[in-house]
Design a protein around this motif. Structure first.
Motif, PDB file in Angstrom:
ATOM      1  N   ALA A 100     -77.830  14.669  11.904  1.00  0.00           N
ATOM      2  CA  ALA A 100     -77.966  13.910  13.151  1.00  0.00           C
ATOM      3  C   ALA A 100     -78.244  12.435  12.867  1.00  0.00           C
ATOM      4  O   ALA A 100     -77.674  11.539  13.508  1.00  0.00           O
ATOM      5  CB  ALA A 100     -79.083  14.508  14.003  1.00  0.00           C
ATOM      6  N   GLU A 101     -79.094  12.157  11.889  1.00  0.00           N
ATOM      7  CA  GLU A 101     -79.401  10.766  11.546  1.00  0.00           C
ATOM      8  C   GLU A 101     -78.178  10.058  10.978  1.00  0.00           C
ATOM      9  O   GLU A 101     -77.958   8.872  11.242  1.00  0.00           O
ATOM     10  CB  GLU A 101     -80.558  10.715  10.537  1.00  0.00           C
ATOM     11  N   ALA A 102     -77.347  10.782  10.203  1.00  0.00           N
ATOM     12  CA  ALA A 102     -76.127  10.179   9.660  1.00  0.00           C
ATOM     13  C   ALA A 102     -75.188   9.746  10.785  1.00  0.00           C
ATOM     14  O   ALA A 102     -74.605   8.657  10.738  1.00  0.00           O
ATOM     15  CB  ALA A 102     -75.426  11.173   8.733  1.00  0.00           C
ATOM     16  N   MET A 103     -75.043  10.589  11.808  1.00  0.00           N
ATOM     17  CA  MET A 103     -74.178  10.223  12.935  1.00  0.00           C
ATOM     18  C   MET A 103     -74.753   9.042  13.702  1.00  0.00           C
ATOM     19  O   MET A 103     -74.023   8.140  14.116  1.00  0.00           O
ATOM     20  CB  MET A 103     -73.990  11.425  13.862  1.00  0.00           C
TER      21      MET A 103
ATOM     22  N   GLN B 191     -89.175  12.314   9.697  1.00  0.00           N
ATOM     23  CA  GLN B 191     -87.982  11.681  10.237  1.00  0.00           C
ATOM     24  C   GLN B 191     -87.192  11.056   9.092  1.00  0.00           C
ATOM     25  O   GLN B 191     -87.719  10.828   8.005  1.00  0.00           O
ATOM     26  CB  GLN B 191     -88.329  10.602  11.272  1.00  0.00           C
ATOM     27  N   TYR B 192     -85.886  10.804   9.361  1.00  0.00           N
ATOM     28  CA  TYR B 192     -85.004  10.202   8.359  1.00  0.00           C
ATOM     29  C   TYR B 192     -84.504   8.862   8.875  1.00  0.00           C
ATOM     30  O   TYR B 192     -84.270   8.682  10.069  1.00  0.00           O
ATOM     31  CB  TYR B 192     -83.825  11.129   8.059  1.00  0.00           C
ATOM     32  N   GLN B 193     -84.343   7.922   7.958  1.00  0.00           N
ATOM     33  CA  GLN B 193     -83.864   6.585   8.297  1.00  0.00           C
ATOM     34  C   GLN B 193     -82.769   6.187   7.326  1.00  0.00           C
ATOM     35  O   GLN B 193     -82.975   6.186   6.110  1.00  0.00           O
ATOM     36  CB  GLN B 193     -85.019   5.574   8.223  1.00  0.00           C
ATOM     37  N   GLY B 194     -81.587   5.868   7.853  1.00  0.00           N
ATOM     38  CA  GLY B 194     -80.470   5.491   7.003  1.00  0.00           C
ATOM     39  C   GLY B 194     -80.658   4.122   6.368  1.00  0.00           C
ATOM     40  O   GLY B 194     -81.040   3.167   7.042  1.00  0.00           O
ATOM     41  N   VAL B 195     -80.380   4.031   5.059  1.00  0.00           N
ATOM     42  CA  VAL B 195     -80.526   2.777   4.319  1.00  0.00           C
ATOM     43  C   VAL B 195     -79.263   2.555   3.494  1.00  0.00           C
ATOM     44  O   VAL B 195     -78.901   3.389   2.656  1.00  0.00           O
ATOM     45  CB  VAL B 195     -81.755   2.821   3.383  1.00  0.00           C
ATOM     46  N   GLN B 196     -78.592   1.434   3.720  1.00  0.00           N
ATOM     47  CA  GLN B 196     -77.423   1.069   2.929  1.00  0.00           C
ATOM     48  C   GLN B 196     -77.857   0.764   1.502  1.00  0.00           C
ATOM     49  O   GLN B 196     -78.842   0.067   1.269  1.00  0.00           O
ATOM     50  CB  GLN B 196     -76.745  -0.166   3.533  1.00  0.00           C
TER      51      GLN B 196
END
Length: 479
Positions: free
Chosen positions: A154-157, A418-423
């Motif tokens: 879900a976080e990836a989307m 929770q997850y947080q996207g990081v480049q």
């Protein structure tokens, strides 16, 4: 299912009659591996991984002084009833081991874990994903739970601002259960699953092409989530889907493909160069593919990275294939995790109840921190192994997979994750991805373009009418 429930019932009736073994100088591990029935965690090298790990423990004087660790390897057959019967027959009675590693088959994970708790025996799984099992006081695992994997999807989307998805799920029990969790997690996050499709190893290319063609009827879909296992873990189903998608022209950036595989491990995958062939067709199929996999914590201070280099040597010198190395590393680290826990439990329990207190051993297992073949092994407050998740792209130049986005885990409190996207710095995006959805879709107030056109038309007509009225009034007043 009736036979499975019958076996469980018989075990519960006979449970008080099962003798508890006393500790001598030997601590026996019962290790359970899937049989050669198409399970992604089966490998001819599974027992070799256990043998090497047990040998390493017994040769290291820092581990369990005065105690010899041994193991018995069991294969759980090709059906749930056969698997549970094998576990019951070998885990209790005169054959009873002191602790269990495995089993991993989805249909028997929960019953086996519950039985181990009833016997107060430590059980460490290297393949069970069912959420909630770590609430049992004698259960630990080295893979993530289904619910955490689903939250990462879900976080990836959300990271890429894709609202609408299609979900393709393998017919195998492991992936069906995970697919249900992903569906629920996406809905909970306010995202939409527009269509669900099923695939098996028996699905033909033509059948898959016909199924995927239905996606084109839903213009909002931007991402196709594959709950099939990855080509890196030798999944035939993923190849069937990607081949059919390529034939339909889906791999040109029209859709993003997120292949979800919780049995992979980026710490292993990153050390495997040229993981796949680089034919023109292969490159085309994978140029819109992102693989979501667990990513253990980065190297801890004060350690050498020797275990990481050891897996590299296994690939180069011993010719292990990538999917074999995943199972090998998890099994090896399972033995080391158990031995470390034993070592830390001995002072408190060897003189009283013997080293047979599964709850005490499990508490110690959840405290271990070490550098394993599968990456860093450490656990959080809930007893789950700590993982971030990585979105890996597949460059078409023969290199292995590389992490493009890290979905980093953080805790809001002791139980809320929770997850947080990081480049990732220095990683050039080579994967072809569709454009994000407009922000208004996530805010729930996107206007219908057709309604905007109607407003414009009405506005023009009103303007023309007012102009005519003004002209008439002017003519009358200034005549």
């Amino acid at each position: 299912m009736f036979l499975l429930l019958t076996v469980i019932g018989m075990v519960m009736v006979l449970l008080p009659l099962v003798p508890v073994p006393a500790l001598g100088e030997n601590f026996t591990l019962a290790v359970y591996s899937p049989s050669d029935c198409g399970d992604v965690l089966f490998s001819n090298l599974n027992e070799e991984a256990v043998r090497r790990a047990v040998e390493a423990v017994n040769n290291d004087t820092a581990f369990c002084p005065g105690l010899n660790v041994s193991y018995i390897m069991y294969y759980t057959g090709c059906s749930p009833a056969e698997g549970l019967s094998t576990f019951v027959a070998t885990a209790g009675g005169e054959l009873a081991a002191d602790a269990f590693i495995g089993p991993v088959s989805t249909d028997i994970c929960a019953p086996s874990a519950q039985l181990a708790t009833a016997w107060n025996k430590a059980i460490l799984s290297w393949g069970c994903l069912q959420s909630g099992l770590t609430q049992l006081p004698t259960f630990t695992r080295l893979v993530p739970s289904s619910s955490r994997v689903a939250e990462a999807v879900a976080e990836a989307m959300k990271f890429y601002s894709w609202m609408h998805a299609a979900l393709v799920i393998s017919a195998k029990p492991l992936w069906k259960e995970l697919g249900d969790y992903i569906y629920k997690a996406l809905k909970f996050a306010g995202l939409k699953v527009e269509v669900q499709l099923s695939v098996s190893s028996e699905t033909t290319g033509t059948e898959m092409t016909d199924l995927l063609a239905n996606i084109t009827d839903i213009p909002d879909i931007k991402v196709i989530v594959l709950c099939t296992g990855s080509h890196m873990s030798n999944s035939l189903e993923e190849s069937i889907v990607l081949n059919a998608s390529h034939n339909l022209g889906f791999s040109s950036g029209r859709y993003a493909f997120i292949s979800v595989d919780p049995l992979l491990n980026t710490a292993v995958a990153r050390r495997f160069q040229a993981a796949t062939d680089s034919t023109a067709n292969h490159v085309e199929m994978h140029r819109s593919l992102l693989t979501l996999a667990p990513s253990p914590p980065s190297q801890l201070p004060g350690t050498t990275g020797e275990r990481l280099r050891e897996t590299r040597r296994m690939v180069q010198n011993e010719g292990l294939k990538l999917h074999e190395l995943f199972a090998f590393s998890y099994l090896y680290d399972s033995v080391i995790t158990m031995a470390t826990a034993l070592n830390n439990t001995v002072p408190d329990h060897r003189g009283s109840d013997g080293l047979i207190n599964g709850t005490a051993i499990t508490m110690r297992m959840r405290e271990v921190k070490f550098e394993g073949l599968s990456g860093w092994v450490t656990f959080d407050q809930t007893g789950e192994r700590m993982f971030d998740f990585a979105l890996m792209q597949h460059p078409g130049d023969g290199r292995g997979p590389e992490t493009l986005i890290l979905l980093a885990a953080s805790y809001l409190d002791s139980s809320t994750l929770q997850y947080q996207g990081v480049q990732q710095d220095g990683v050039l995006q080579t994967v072809l991805l569709p454009a994000p959805d407009p922000a208004c879709k996530f805010e729930g107030h996107c206007e219908d373009p057709s309604s905007n056109n109607s407003i414009v038309v009405v506005g023009v007509l009103v303007g023309v009418f007012l102009t005519i009225v003004a002209c008439v009034v002017s003519a009358v007043l200034f005549r």
